[in-house]
Design a protein around this motif. Structure first.
Motif, short mmCIF file in Angstrom:
data_model
loop_
_atom_site.label_atom_id
_atom_site.label_comp_id
_atom_site.label_asym_id
_atom_site.label_seq_id
_atom_site.Cartn_x
_atom_site.Cartn_y
_atom_site.Cartn_z
N ARG A 181 0.53 -0.76 0.03
CA ARG A 181 -0.09 -0.03 0.34
C ARG A 181 0.71 1.05 -0.10
O ARG A 181 1.65 1.03 0.67
CB ARG A 181 -1.13 0.36 1.54
CG ARG A 181 -1.65 0.92 1.24
CD ARG A 181 -2.76 1.30 2.35
NE ARG A 181 -3.45 2.03 2.08
CZ ARG A 181 -4.07 3.45 3.14
NH1 ARG A 181 -3.14 3.81 3.80
NH2 ARG A 181 -4.68 3.69 2.90
N SER B 127 1.06 5.25 -0.19
CA SER B 127 -0.26 6.42 0.65
C SER B 127 1.61 7.42 0.93
O SER B 127 2.39 7.52 0.01
CB SER B 127 0.11 6.32 1.91
OG SER B 127 1.20 6.27 2.93
N THR C 238 -7.58 -0.87 2.74
CA THR C 238 -8.69 0.05 2.83
C THR C 238 -9.66 0.67 2.50
O THR C 238 -9.56 0.91 1.26
CB THR C 238 -7.95 1.58 4.02
OG1 THR C 238 -6.70 1.19 4.59
CG2 THR C 238 -8.45 2.26 4.29
N ASP D 180 -9.21 2.38 -0.79
CA ASP D 180 -8.08 2.62 -1.72
C ASP D 180 -7.45 1.93 -3.20
O ASP D 180 -9.03 1.24 -3.57
CB ASP D 180 -7.02 1.20 -1.32
CG ASP D 180 -6.45 1.85 0.12
OD1 ASP D 180 -6.57 2.88 0.59
OD2 ASP D 180 -5.88 0.61 0.64
N ASP E 226 -3.25 4.70 -1.49
CA ASP E 226 -4.23 5.59 -0.54
C ASP E 226 -5.48 6.70 -1.49
O ASP E 226 -4.57 7.16 -2.26
CB ASP E 226 -3.30 5.94 0.01
CG ASP E 226 -3.75 7.05 1.33
OD1 ASP E 226 -5.45 6.92 1.57
OD2 ASP E 226 -3.83 7.49 2.58
#
Length: 127
Positions: free
Chosen positions: A46, A48, A69, A72, A85
């Motif tokens: 992931r 971000s 999440t 996403d 993100d």
């Protein structure tokens, strides 16, 4: 000025295709495949962007369960999936993630057309 067509409908603008949020180089994809098949089975990377560093922003990468999440963005490049993100999407549009190895360190690096500059140590960027 009349913006309606003769059928009473508002004309639509042609939709311009956006570049992918991020692409992976062959080396980055190969490294992620190895990680996904090894210690990080069942997880995805992931990506971000956080507020930190002397230039204001920094890339953050964490392995999370494959569901990620809510919100996403799932991006597949070179047959490998990563999560982005939702708050980082606008910072990353058009970026490429590579994997580089050197004499003293190895890691993922970003080539981001949205960056306007980096700090002296290269750990943070601004847009």
């Amino acid at each position: 000025m009349n913006t309606q067509t003769s059928a009473g409908q508002t004309p639509t603008r042609p939709v311009r295709e956006l570049p992918p949020v991020i692409t992976l180089s062959e080396k980055a994809a190969a490294r992620l495949r190895a990680l996904y098949e090894g210690a990080n089975v069942g997880q995805l990377l992931r990506i971000s962007v956080s507020t930190k560093g002397c230039s204001g922003h920094a890339y953050d990468m964490n392995f999370v369960d494959a569901a990620g999440t809510p919100g996403d963005e799932r991006v597949t490049s070179q047959g490998v999936t990563v999560l982005i993100d939702q708050k980082a999407v606008l910072f990353l549009i058009g970026s490429q993630m590579d994997y580089q190895t050197g004499d003293f360190e190895s890691g993922f690096v970003f080539s981001n057309p949205n960056e306007k500059g980096r700090c002296g140590c290269g750990m943070s960027f601004h847009v």
